[in-house]
Design an enzyme around this catalytic site. Structure first.
Site, short mmCIF file in Angstrom:
data_model
loop_
_atom_site.label_atom_id
_atom_site.label_comp_id
_atom_site.label_asym_id
_atom_site.label_seq_id
_atom_site.Cartn_x
_atom_site.Cartn_y
_atom_site.Cartn_z
N THR A 276 88.93 -60.15 42.86
CA THR A 276 89.32 -61.56 42.77
C THR A 276 89.30 -62.19 44.15
O THR A 276 88.73 -63.26 44.36
CB THR A 276 90.75 -61.65 42.20
OG1 THR A 276 91.53 -60.61 42.82
CG2 THR A 276 90.79 -61.52 40.71
N PHE A 404 95.52 -69.07 38.94
CA PHE A 404 96.33 -67.85 38.99
C PHE A 404 97.12 -67.61 37.70
O PHE A 404 98.13 -66.93 37.70
CB PHE A 404 97.29 -67.91 40.19
CG PHE A 404 96.56 -67.81 41.51
CD1 PHE A 404 96.10 -66.59 41.96
CD2 PHE A 404 96.33 -68.94 42.28
CE1 PHE A 404 95.42 -66.49 43.17
CE2 PHE A 404 95.65 -68.85 43.49
CZ PHE A 404 95.19 -67.61 43.94
N CYS A 411 99.78 -64.70 38.19
CA CYS A 411 99.38 -63.68 39.16
C CYS A 411 100.52 -63.38 40.14
O CYS A 411 100.99 -64.28 40.83
CB CYS A 411 98.18 -64.18 39.93
SG CYS A 411 97.65 -63.03 41.19
C1 HEM Z 1 92.00 -64.96 44.47
C2 HEM Z 1 92.61 -63.91 44.07
C3 HEM Z 1 93.27 -63.76 42.73
C4 HEM Z 1 93.08 -64.48 41.58
C5 HEM Z 1 92.15 -65.66 41.34
C6 HEM Z 1 93.94 -63.90 40.58
C7 HEM Z 1 94.07 -64.38 39.29
C8 HEM Z 1 94.95 -63.88 38.36
C9 HEM Z 1 95.13 -64.42 37.03
C10 HEM Z 1 94.38 -65.61 36.45
C11 HEM Z 1 96.08 -63.68 36.43
C12 HEM Z 1 96.60 -63.88 35.00
C13 HEM Z 1 95.75 -63.08 34.07
C14 HEM Z 1 96.07 -63.34 32.61
O1 HEM Z 1 96.56 -64.41 32.27
O2 HEM Z 1 95.78 -62.45 31.82
C15 HEM Z 1 96.49 -62.64 37.35
C16 HEM Z 1 97.43 -61.68 37.08
C17 HEM Z 1 97.74 -60.65 37.95
N1 HEM Z 1 97.30 -60.50 39.25
FE1 HEM Z 1 96.03 -61.71 40.23
N2 HEM Z 1 94.61 -62.84 41.13
C18 HEM Z 1 94.24 -62.72 42.44
C19 HEM Z 1 94.69 -61.79 43.37
C20 HEM Z 1 95.58 -60.78 43.09
C21 HEM Z 1 96.05 -59.81 44.04
C22 HEM Z 1 95.68 -59.77 45.52
C23 HEM Z 1 96.88 -58.95 43.36
C24 HEM Z 1 97.64 -57.74 43.85
C25 HEM Z 1 97.67 -57.31 45.05
C26 HEM Z 1 96.93 -59.41 41.99
C27 HEM Z 1 97.66 -58.80 41.00
C28 HEM Z 1 97.83 -59.34 39.75
C29 HEM Z 1 98.69 -58.72 38.74
C30 HEM Z 1 99.47 -57.43 38.90
C31 HEM Z 1 98.64 -59.55 37.63
C32 HEM Z 1 99.39 -59.37 36.32
C33 HEM Z 1 100.77 -60.03 36.45
C34 HEM Z 1 101.61 -59.85 35.20
O3 HEM Z 1 101.12 -60.11 34.11
O4 HEM Z 1 102.79 -59.50 35.35
N3 HEM Z 1 96.13 -60.51 41.87
N4 HEM Z 1 95.78 -62.80 38.53
#
Ligand code: HEM
Ligand SMILES: Cc1cc2nc3c(=O)[nH]c(=O)nc-3n(C[C@H](O)[C@H](O)[C@H](O)COP(=O)(O)O)c2cc1C
Length: 696
Positions: A276, A404, A411
């Site tokens: 991502t 996000f 996220c």
């Molecule tokens: C530009 C970078 C990033 C984008 C665009 C992004 C985007 C997203 C999105 C859209 C979701 C929600 C997914 C859903 O609705 O099913 C999500 C969830 C998540 N992201 Fe990111 N993410 C990014 C970077 C990161 C980073 C750096 C980490 C960890 C170091 C991370 C860890 C997570 C985790 C663990 C979830 C699940 C949270 C939960 O449901 O409790 N993400 N991300």
């Protein structure tokens, strides 16, 4: 009112029996195909795949409606279920919200992912960013760099180092680390399996065996890191995510995370956290090489903020507001996680006309949501960082910008990603001219995330911008949290007086929630009976006994998702004027002066409405500004907080102060050679310098 429209009547491509629209969706870049379909079928359309029917939604009002956590939840789609089985287990990303381990891990991990904790990760992020810039500096004229590949190496190494102090050393290898190979192979296999009928997957015996072997290999490696960390005992540097998971306790359940779940979380961070962010930096570089004026403006900001610093500080990185705008605008046009699927908790009607059954997948098609002319203006298809200027952000309708995800399942790594991307883009623009020698035409590639495909540039050192050599390798950020955090020594529990203390938060991205978690732990240590929870769980529940601490953020002047109903209740003219009579409270607000017109709007509202409904303010409202010295402002508010709480409730001073009978300080003698993470990760040994001479 007209009869609701059933799912069957919603338009969409026709498809074929059993496989539905599988052949209508290009597997190389499915999201571009889905965007095309949205242009053809409109802001809500239907697609069918073997795993079921989904509605693809890109209308801002509909998206805003399905972001309501009270009526909708994240759906663990077939793709996420396969990812869970093959790789991520019960990690945060692939778990049901109802899974108690999701809640526990969410509570524990909010603090290490909060804005306050980001300071700790700067040295490790710099370490890897320096490896990239060193490599680029040594390229020969005419050499090309593969932008997405470089950024993937960078983000993977960064999350591994910040996550569990492990070095993949991608910039020093010709072939990927075996762990990375296993992970990439598993991800590709998981995606292929998600597209096939389950019966066909069962026939792929060799594929299954490889998946099993890869899984075992990756779990063993992380498991080994865990046991090594445990062996280090008190001498361990637990400032990374692994350390925080090993030592963290969920204030709600009082429990920590089991080791197998910690392994799943580590794998999840690698998967969710690297592609991502690497796609984000790659798209930003693409837009900058195509728009030199924006690159020039960014460089002016960077030169001014970074000056001659060899290693930018946390404060400097967070002052790069135009660079952040560039990144946010890149995420508008190309949100690198382009789909987020929700589902109604019960049968319901959305948009006042579409009848949707409980359990159906409602997928937000984020790139199309972000291309709504009514929201962004006539130049919606153009890259223009002003779309995300503070003034424009203030005017955005709620939930119109969603790179996000949303609500409690948003996220967790957002601030980590943005800090890393800002730091890296800042350092690259500072040091290099980025040359689009092939006149690259954007085409995207989608695996789990979307990124530019085959995007190569040349880089040249910027005239007169060679930064001074770094004196020493940056050391891991140990105990920086302690610096940022108010001086609250770990204390033995004081006498349990059991006075009720509610710690309520309104938070989308975890900053306010992390502070609330911390206050809840402090309250428990001081003998209070603590209830911790989101504001919306406490509507009409502001009792006179004990005290209430509220920590809340604002979004365009409106409450975060889990505080909407509470604020509505407070403002409702039907709410009795004495609804909070006798309650004792204090408010801390998390805000950002970039939203000048609505800065701290919701904390201010809570503070005044509670008073108007009969509650008693026992400590002046505090305000943290993400653009300024947030930590210092929090410390200032926290000073005297517990004293004021104890005084207001007529509690003995022991309720305000840590117990005085036990030792207040503990000293451990630390051998730097044994604990320095650089020495540890390279397994370095002391050596005598026999000769020291210049080689040229
Ligand atoms: C530009 C970078 C990033 C984008 C665009 C992004 C985007 C997203 C999105 C859209 C979701 C929600 C997914 C859903 O609705 O099913 C999500 C969830 C998540 N992201 Fe990111 N993410 C990014 C970077 C990161 C980073 C750096 C980490 C960890 C170091 C991370 C860890 C997570 C985790 C663990 C979830 C699940 C949270 C939960 O449901 O409790 N993400 N991300
Ligand atoms: C889209 C958006 C809108 C925001 N609007 C406001 C605002 O109106 N007033 C304010 O003080 N802060 C605003 N902020 C800043 C957040 O409130 C601040 O980052 C806060 O620390 C987030 O806390 P949370 O992580 O607990 O949700 C906004 C942030 C974003 C991303």
């Amino acid at each position: 009112m007209a009869a609701p429209i059933d799912v069957d009547e919603i338009p969409g491509p026709r498809g074929v029996p059993f496989l539905g629209n599988v052949f209508d969706i290009d597997s190389h870049s499915p999201v571009e195909g889905l965007v095309q379909m949205a242009r053809q079928y409109g802001p809500i359309y239907k697609v069918s795949v073997p795993a079921g029917t989904r509605l693809m939604i890109s209308d801002p009002d509909l998206v805003n409606e399905i972001c309501d956590d009270a009526r909708f939840d994240k759906k663990i789609s077939a793709g996420l279920a396969v990812l869970s089985q093959s790789l991520a287990g019960r990690g945060l990303f692939t778990s049901e919200t109802t899974d108690p381990l999701w809640q526990r891990a969410h509570n524990i991990l909010m603090a290490p992912f909060s804005l306050q904790a980001m300071r700790d990760y700067i040295p490790r992020m710099l370490d890897i960013a320096n490896q990239l810039t060193d490599k680029w500096t040594r390229l020969n004229p005419g050499d090309e760099v593969d932008v997405p590949a470089s950024m993937t190496a960078l983000t993977l190494d960064t999350i591994a180092l910040c996550g569990f102090d492990y070095r993949f050393n991608s910039f020093y290898r010709d072939t990927p680390h075996p762990f990375v190979e296993a992970m990439v192979r598993s991800l590709l296999t998981a995606q292929a399996r998600a597209r096939r009928l389950p019966a066909l997957n069962r026939l792929r015996i060799r594929e299954q065996r490889q998946l099993g072997d890869d899984q075992t290999f990756m779990k063993d490696l992380v498991g080994k890191l865990i046991s090594e960390r445990r062996q280090q005992g008190g001498a361990a540097d637990n400032s990374d995510l692994l350390g925080r998971m090993l030592t963290g306790v969920d204030p709600q359940s009082g429990k920590g995370l089991p080791d197998d779940n910690i392994i799943s979380q580590c794998l999840t961070f690698l998967i969710a956290g690297h592609e991502t962010t690497s796609g984000l930096i790659s798209f930003a570089i693409y837009y900058l090489v195509k728009n030199p004026d924006y690159a020039k403006r960014a460089r002016t900001e960077i030169d001014e903020v970074f000056g001659d610093s060899a290693s930018p500080s946390y404060e400097q990185v967070h002052r790069l507001t135009y660079v952040l705008q560039i990144l946010e605008e890149s995420l508008r046009l190309w949100p690198t996680a382009p789909l987020s699927t929700r589902t109604p908790r019960t049968d319901t009607v959305i948009g006042g006309r579409y009848a949707v059954p409980a359990g159906i997948g409602l997928t937000v098609l984020i790139p199309m949501l972000h291309r709504h002319q009514g929201v962004w203006g006539a130049d919606v298809e153009q890259f223009n960082p002003d779309h995300l200027s503070p003034q424009h952000k203030t005017a955005l309708p709620p939930n119109a910008y969603k790179p996000f995800g949303t609500g409690q399942r948003a996220c967790i790594g957002r601030q980590f990603a943005l800090q890393e991307a800002t730091l890296v883009l800042g350092m690259l623009l500072k040091r290099f001219e980025l040359v689009d020698h092939l006149n690259y035409q954007l085409k995207t590639k989608q695996t789990l995330t979307v990124k530019p495909d085959e995007f190569r540039i040349q880089v040249r050192a910027r005239e007169g911008r060679t930064l001074p050599r770094r004196g020493v390798a940056p050391t891991a950020a140990r105990a920086a949290w302690a610096k940022a955090d108010p001086a609250v020594p770990p204390v033995p529990a004081t006498a349990q007086h059991g006075t009720p203390l509610r710690v309520l938060f309104g938070s989308n991205l975890g900053t306010a929630e992390a502070i609330a978690n911390k206050l809840a732990s402090e309250g428990t240590e001081r003998g209070f009976a603590v209830i911790l929870g989101p504001l919306d769980d406490h509507i009409d529940d502001v009792p006179a006994d004990g005290a209430i601490l509220l920590v809340c953020s604002s979004y365009n002047g409106t409450p975060p998702e889990n505080g909407v109903a509470f604020c509505r209740w407070l403002r409702d003219p039907k709410t009795p004027k004495d609804a909070c009579a006798g309650a004792s409270y204090a408010v801390f607000g998390c805000g950002d002066t970039q939203w000048a017109a609505t800065y701290q709007a919701v904390p201010k509202l809570l503070d005044t409405e509670l008073e108007e409904h009969g509650a008693r303010r026992i400590h002046a409202r505090g305000a943290g500004d993400a653009e300024a010295d947030f930590d210092g402002q929090y410390r200032a508010w926290h000073d005297g907080l517990w004293r004021d709480v104890a005084a207001a409730l007529n509690l003995p001073s022991s309720a305000a102060e840590p117990a005085s009978t036990a030792p207040r300080l503990s000293i451990s003698i630390v051998n730097r050679q044994l604990t320095n993470p650089v020495i540890l990760s390279y397994k370095a040994h002391p050596a005598r310098v026999r000769e020291n001479r210049e080689l040229w």
